[in-house]
Each structure stands twice: as structure tokens, then as C-alpha cells.
Design a protein around this motif. Structure first.
Motif, PDB file in Angstrom:
ATOM      1  N   GLY A 221     -64.438  87.085 -39.790  1.00  0.00           N
ATOM      2  CA  GLY A 221     -65.043  88.408 -39.722  1.00  0.00           C
ATOM      3  C   GLY A 221     -64.477  89.283 -40.827  1.00  0.00           C
ATOM      4  N   ILE A 222     -65.356  89.931 -41.569  1.00  0.00           N
ATOM      5  CA  ILE A 222     -64.937  90.863 -42.610  1.00  0.00           C
ATOM      6  C   ILE A 222     -65.632  92.188 -42.343  1.00  0.00           C
ATOM      7  N   LEU A 223     -64.824  93.236 -42.257  1.00  0.00           N
ATOM      8  CA  LEU A 223     -65.355  94.565 -42.002  1.00  0.00           C
ATOM      9  C   LEU A 223     -64.730  95.538 -42.981  1.00  0.00           C
ATOM     10  N   ILE A 224     -65.383  96.652 -43.176  1.00  0.00           N
ATOM     11  CA  ILE A 224     -64.845  97.719 -44.013  1.00  0.00           C
ATOM     12  C   ILE A 224     -64.819  98.981 -43.169  1.00  0.00           C
ATOM     13  N   ILE A 225     -63.671  99.676 -43.209  1.00  0.00           N
ATOM     14  CA  ILE A 225     -63.562 100.947 -42.506  1.00  0.00           C
ATOM     15  C   ILE A 225     -63.223 102.045 -43.492  1.00  0.00           C
TER      16      ILE A 225
ATOM     17  N   GLY B  66     -49.830 102.675 -48.199  1.00  0.00           N
ATOM     18  CA  GLY B  66     -49.670 101.575 -49.135  1.00  0.00           C
ATOM     19  C   GLY B  66     -49.130 100.277 -48.556  1.00  0.00           C
ATOM     20  N   GLU B  67     -48.959 100.204 -47.250  1.00  0.00           N
ATOM     21  CA  GLU B  67     -48.423  98.995 -46.628  1.00  0.00           C
ATOM     22  C   GLU B  67     -49.570  98.130 -46.098  1.00  0.00           C
ATOM     23  N   ASP B  68     -49.690  96.909 -46.597  1.00  0.00           N
ATOM     24  CA  ASP B  68     -50.670  95.982 -46.042  1.00  0.00           C
ATOM     25  C   ASP B  68     -50.182  95.540 -44.675  1.00  0.00           C
ATOM     26  N   MET B  69     -51.104  95.338 -43.760  1.00  0.00           N
ATOM     27  CA  MET B  69     -50.732  95.030 -42.375  1.00  0.00           C
ATOM     28  C   MET B  69     -51.334  93.702 -41.929  1.00  0.00           C
ATOM     29  N   ARG B  70     -50.606  93.027 -41.056  1.00  0.00           N
ATOM     30  CA  ARG B  70     -51.120  91.846 -40.354  1.00  0.00           C
ATOM     31  C   ARG B  70     -50.625  91.975 -38.910  1.00  0.00           C
ATOM     32  N   PHE B  71     -51.579  91.909 -37.974  1.00  0.00           N
ATOM     33  CA  PHE B  71     -51.229  92.100 -36.572  1.00  0.00           C
ATOM     34  C   PHE B  71     -52.320  91.489 -35.702  1.00  0.00           C
ATOM     35  N   GLU B  72     -52.039  91.408 -34.406  1.00  0.00           N
ATOM     36  CA  GLU B  72     -53.033  90.903 -33.458  1.00  0.00           C
ATOM     37  C   GLU B  72     -53.669  92.073 -32.723  1.00  0.00           C
ATOM     38  N   TRP B  73     -54.940  91.901 -32.361  1.00  0.00           N
ATOM     39  CA  TRP B  73     -55.698  92.959 -31.691  1.00  0.00           C
ATOM     40  C   TRP B  73     -56.631  92.328 -30.672  1.00  0.00           C
ATOM     41  N   LEU B  74     -56.809  93.012 -29.570  1.00  0.00           N
ATOM     42  CA  LEU B  74     -57.727  92.563 -28.546  1.00  0.00           C
ATOM     43  C   LEU B  74     -58.987  93.418 -28.601  1.00  0.00           C
TER      44      LEU B  74
ATOM     45  N   LEU C  73     -61.842  89.095 -26.974  1.00  0.00           N
ATOM     46  CA  LEU C  73     -61.802  88.463 -28.286  1.00  0.00           C
ATOM     47  C   LEU C  73     -60.466  88.833 -28.919  1.00  0.00           C
ATOM     48  N   HIS C  74     -59.569  87.852 -28.985  1.00  0.00           N
ATOM     49  CA  HIS C  74     -58.263  88.059 -29.608  1.00  0.00           C
ATOM     50  C   HIS C  74     -58.395  87.705 -31.087  1.00  0.00           C
ATOM     51  N   VAL C  75     -58.009  88.638 -31.947  1.00  0.00           N
ATOM     52  CA  VAL C  75     -58.106  88.392 -33.382  1.00  0.00           C
ATOM     53  C   VAL C  75     -56.782  88.697 -34.069  1.00  0.00           C
ATOM     54  N   GLU C  76     -56.524  87.918 -35.105  1.00  0.00           N
ATOM     55  CA  GLU C  76     -55.450  88.243 -36.021  1.00  0.00           C
ATOM     56  C   GLU C  76     -56.112  89.052 -37.124  1.00  0.00           C
ATOM     57  N   ILE C  77     -55.536  90.198 -37.415  1.00  0.00           N
ATOM     58  CA  ILE C  77     -56.135  91.104 -38.391  1.00  0.00           C
ATOM     59  C   ILE C  77     -55.265  91.205 -39.628  1.00  0.00           C
ATOM     60  N   SER C  78     -55.901  91.118 -40.773  1.00  0.00           N
ATOM     61  CA  SER C  78     -55.289  91.470 -42.049  1.00  0.00           C
ATOM     62  C   SER C  78     -55.992  92.747 -42.489  1.00  0.00           C
TER      63      SER C  78
ATOM     64  N   PHE D  20     -60.828 100.501 -46.359  1.00  0.00           N
ATOM     65  CA  PHE D  20     -59.930  99.471 -45.880  1.00  0.00           C
ATOM     66  C   PHE D  20     -60.703  98.209 -45.547  1.00  0.00           C
ATOM     67  N   LEU D  21     -60.188  97.105 -46.032  1.00  0.00           N
ATOM     68  CA  LEU D  21     -60.777  95.808 -45.755  1.00  0.00           C
ATOM     69  C   LEU D  21     -60.079  95.226 -44.534  1.00  0.00           C
ATOM     70  N   VAL D  22     -60.866  94.800 -43.571  1.00  0.00           N
ATOM     71  CA  VAL D  22     -60.368  94.242 -42.325  1.00  0.00           C
ATOM     72  C   VAL D  22     -60.867  92.803 -42.230  1.00  0.00           C
ATOM     73  N   ILE D  23     -59.952  91.879 -42.083  1.00  0.00           N
ATOM     74  CA  ILE D  23     -60.325  90.472 -41.951  1.00  0.00           C
ATOM     75  C   ILE D  23     -59.881  90.001 -40.571  1.00  0.00           C
ATOM     76  N   TRP D  24     -60.843  89.465 -39.807  1.00  0.00           N
ATOM     77  CA  TRP D  24     -60.571  88.968 -38.450  1.00  0.00           C
ATOM     78  C   TRP D  24     -60.545  87.457 -38.442  1.00  0.00           C
ATOM     79  N   LYS D  25     -59.506  86.917 -37.854  1.00  0.00           N
ATOM     80  CA  LYS D  25     -59.455  85.486 -37.562  1.00  0.00           C
ATOM     81  C   LYS D  25     -59.389  85.364 -36.044  1.00  0.00           C
ATOM     82  N   ASP D  26     -60.332  84.647 -35.449  1.00  0.00           N
ATOM     83  CA  ASP D  26     -60.392  84.482 -34.002  1.00  0.00           C
ATOM     84  C   ASP D  26     -59.218  83.595 -33.547  1.00  0.00           C
ATOM     85  N   ILE D  27     -58.371  84.153 -32.697  1.00  0.00           N
ATOM     86  CA  ILE D  27     -57.239  83.401 -32.141  1.00  0.00           C
ATOM     87  C   ILE D  27     -57.330  83.371 -30.609  1.00  0.00           C
TER      88      ILE D  27
END
Length: 124
Positions: free
Chosen positions: A18-22, A81-89, A98-103, A115-122
Motif C-alpha cells: 500500500g502506498i499513500l500520500i498525506i 526530518g525524522e523518517d519513521m517506521r512503526f506498526e499501526w492497526l 489490518l495490522h500494517v508496518e508503516i514506513s 508524506f509518503l506512507v508505505i504499508w506492509k500487511d503484517i
């Protein structure tokens, strides 16, 4: 430049994540087909909403934190300026989880910060 833009659009539309832009208000302004399929929603049901909105996420994330507070925290860090990686429900249209790992990282487009949001389904 036209080829670069077309290449980006091809990647955006055909990616298996999943790729989203916010925008700076954390509202979804674009999403690819995969993101919509992951949420079992149409793009129109996602665009204009924010990740923490009740139809897209539960009030609390699995770590016990309010979704609204976490979303604000992560966006603030990325704005600084900090890139983030985290999990989100997230919640699918039928309420399933839907549990996703977000970049998440910022970029400039048309002289605006987005902001570019990349979802990986976990979920499994």
C-alpha cells in the motif's frame, strides 16, 4: 521529466504494498490500488480522511496509546526530518483488523511538504 513522472505513476499503481500520500494535516490525498484493496475500500472512502479517523482506525492502538495522539507524534517527528517506521492497526470496511508496518517519510512536491506512507500487511 515526463518519463520520470510516468515511471513513478507506474510504480505507484502496480506496487504490491500500500502506498499513500498525506498532507501536513495528515489527510490522505492519494492512495494506490493496493492500499484500497488492503482496506477493502474504494480510494474515495480513504481520501480526505486521516489515519486516526474512527472509520479507519480503532480509538486505541495495540500498545494502549490513543490513535490520535500517536498519529500526531509520528507526523511531528517526520515534519522535523525524522523518517519513521512503526506498526499501526487499521480497520477494514467490515471492521476486521489490518495490522500494517508503516514506513513514513517527508518529501516536497509542488513546493509543499507531503508524506509518503508505505504499508506492509503484517496481519498474519
Amino acid at each position: 521529466m515526463k518519463n520520470t513522472n510516468q515511471s513513478f505513476l507506474n510504480i505507484f499503481d502496480s506496487a504490491n504494498v500500500g502506498i499513500l500520500i498525506i498532507d501536513v494535516d495528515a489527510s490522505f490525498i492519494d492512495c494506490n490500488k493496493t492500499a484500497a484493496l488492503m482496506m477493502e475500500r474504494t480510494p474515495e472512502e480513504i481520501l480526505g480522511k486521516r489515519p486516526q479517523d474512527p472509520e479507519l482506525s480503532p480509538e486505541y492502538q495495540p500498545n494502549g496509546k490513543l490513535s490520535a495522539e500517536l498519529a500526531k507524534k509520528y507526523i511531528t517527528k517526520v515534519i522535523n526530518g525524522e523518517d519513521m517506521r512503526f506498526e499501526w492497526l487499521h480497520l477494514k470496511k467490515d471492521g476486521a483488523e489490518l495490522h500494517v508496518e508503516i514506513s513514513l517519510f517527508g518529501f516536497n512536491s509542488d513546493d509543499k511538504t507531503k508524506f509518503l506512507v508505505i504499508w506492509k500487511d503484517i496481519t498474519d
